[in-house]
Design a protein around this motif. Structure first.
Motif, PDB file in Angstrom:
ATOM      1  N   SER A  57       0.819  -1.224   0.000  1.00  0.00           N
ATOM      2  CA  SER A  57       0.000   0.000   0.000  1.00  0.00           C
ATOM      3  C   SER A  57       0.845   1.263   0.000  1.00  0.00           C
ATOM      4  N   GLU A  58       2.068   1.163   0.542  1.00  0.00           N
ATOM      5  CA  GLU A  58       2.930   2.342   0.671  1.00  0.00           C
ATOM      6  C   GLU A  58       3.875   2.539  -0.525  1.00  0.00           C
ATOM      7  N   LYS A  59       3.790   1.688  -1.518  1.00  0.00           N
ATOM      8  CA  LYS A  59       4.688   1.812  -2.673  1.00  0.00           C
ATOM      9  C   LYS A  59       4.338   3.043  -3.505  1.00  0.00           C
ATOM     10  N   GLU A  60       5.378   3.717  -3.973  1.00  0.00           N
ATOM     11  CA  GLU A  60       5.220   5.004  -4.646  1.00  0.00           C
ATOM     12  C   GLU A  60       4.411   4.932  -5.936  1.00  0.00           C
ATOM     13  N   ASP A  61       4.478   3.804  -6.644  1.00  0.00           N
ATOM     14  CA  ASP A  61       3.775   3.723  -7.932  1.00  0.00           C
ATOM     15  C   ASP A  61       2.251   3.714  -7.775  1.00  0.00           C
ATOM     16  N   LEU A  62       1.752   3.633  -6.530  1.00  0.00           N
ATOM     17  CA  LEU A  62       0.296   3.622  -6.301  1.00  0.00           C
ATOM     18  C   LEU A  62      -0.231   4.949  -5.771  1.00  0.00           C
ATOM     19  N   THR A  63       0.675   5.874  -5.475  1.00  0.00           N
ATOM     20  CA  THR A  63       0.311   7.127  -4.797  1.00  0.00           C
ATOM     21  C   THR A  63      -0.823   7.888  -5.477  1.00  0.00           C
ATOM     22  N   ASN A  64      -0.760   8.044  -6.789  1.00  0.00           N
ATOM     23  CA  ASN A  64      -1.737   8.882  -7.496  1.00  0.00           C
ATOM     24  C   ASN A  64      -2.913   8.108  -8.091  1.00  0.00           C
ATOM     25  N   LYS A  65      -3.042   6.848  -7.759  1.00  0.00           N
ATOM     26  CA  LYS A  65      -4.146   6.050  -8.313  1.00  0.00           C
ATOM     27  C   LYS A  65      -5.389   6.160  -7.429  1.00  0.00           C
TER      28      LYS A  65
END
Length: 201
Positions: free
Chosen positions: A130-138
């Protein structure tokens, strides 16, 4: 009119599947003599029978070991069945050895099945993903689906039952065990295992 099947052909199917002679004959007749279709039919039937047996109590079995070439990796496994008779069968011992070898070959495997993985592992892995950067703006719903997919994939990677069998990659270890349940007529389960890697703490 049913297809005429030779005794030799029936015996060949029996040696490949371990199914009964009459079941082999019926499967070959139903598939008009097509060996591959007959094997598929028996496997489906066998796996259905295996599912029915999966709730039965297993108190017999063996503790099997496997030491990898070079003696730097070793595995101990407890494989259970229902009776001492099956526990002494060569096929059962081969299965135990194959599964021990599988564990030695899979560095990520730590658990018997996904169901046996502690909840804290699932919670921690979900937090990390959940904390991975590639998911931040989704969007949240998309993010949750991606996280769930990644966690499910990881849980399968560390679960023995979800591994492709090294000797026959088209089946999983879970299916390999079910095939032996059908072959030997008893419930079979991996109770526990331990892997030893030289120098590992």
């Amino acid at each position: 009119m049913s297809t005429q099947i030779s005794a030799e052909y029936v015996k060949e199917l029996r040696s490949k599947t371990g199914a009964g002679m009459m079941d082999c004959k019926k499967a070959l007749q139903a598939s008009a003599g097509n060996m591959e279709l007959a094997i598929e039919t028996l496997r489906r039937k066998g796996l259905a029978l295996a599912d029915k047996k999966s709730g039965r109590i297993t108190t017999e079995g063996v503790v099997e070991s496997y030491i990898h070439a070079g003696s730097k990796i070793g595995v101990l496994i407890e494989l259970n069945c229902e009776t001492d008779f099956v526990a002494r069968r060569l096929e059962f011992h081969r299965l135990a050895k194959d599964i021990a070898m599988q564990i030695a070959a899979c560095p990520l495997v730590k658990y018997v099945s996904v169901d046996s993985i502690e909840e804290k592992i699932v919670v921690n892995e979900t937090r990390i993903e959940s904390e991975k950067e590639d998911l931040t703006n989704k969007p949240k719903d998309i993010r949750n689906k991606i996280v769930k997919g990644r966690v499910d994939k990881y849980l399968k990677e560390i679960s023995l039952m979800n591994q492709q069998f090294i000797k026959k990659p088209e089946i999983l270890i879970e299916e390999l065990i079910k095939q032996h349940i059908a072959l030997l007529g008893e419930n079979i389960r991996v109770k526990r295992f331990e892997k030893f890697v030289l120098g590992d703490s």
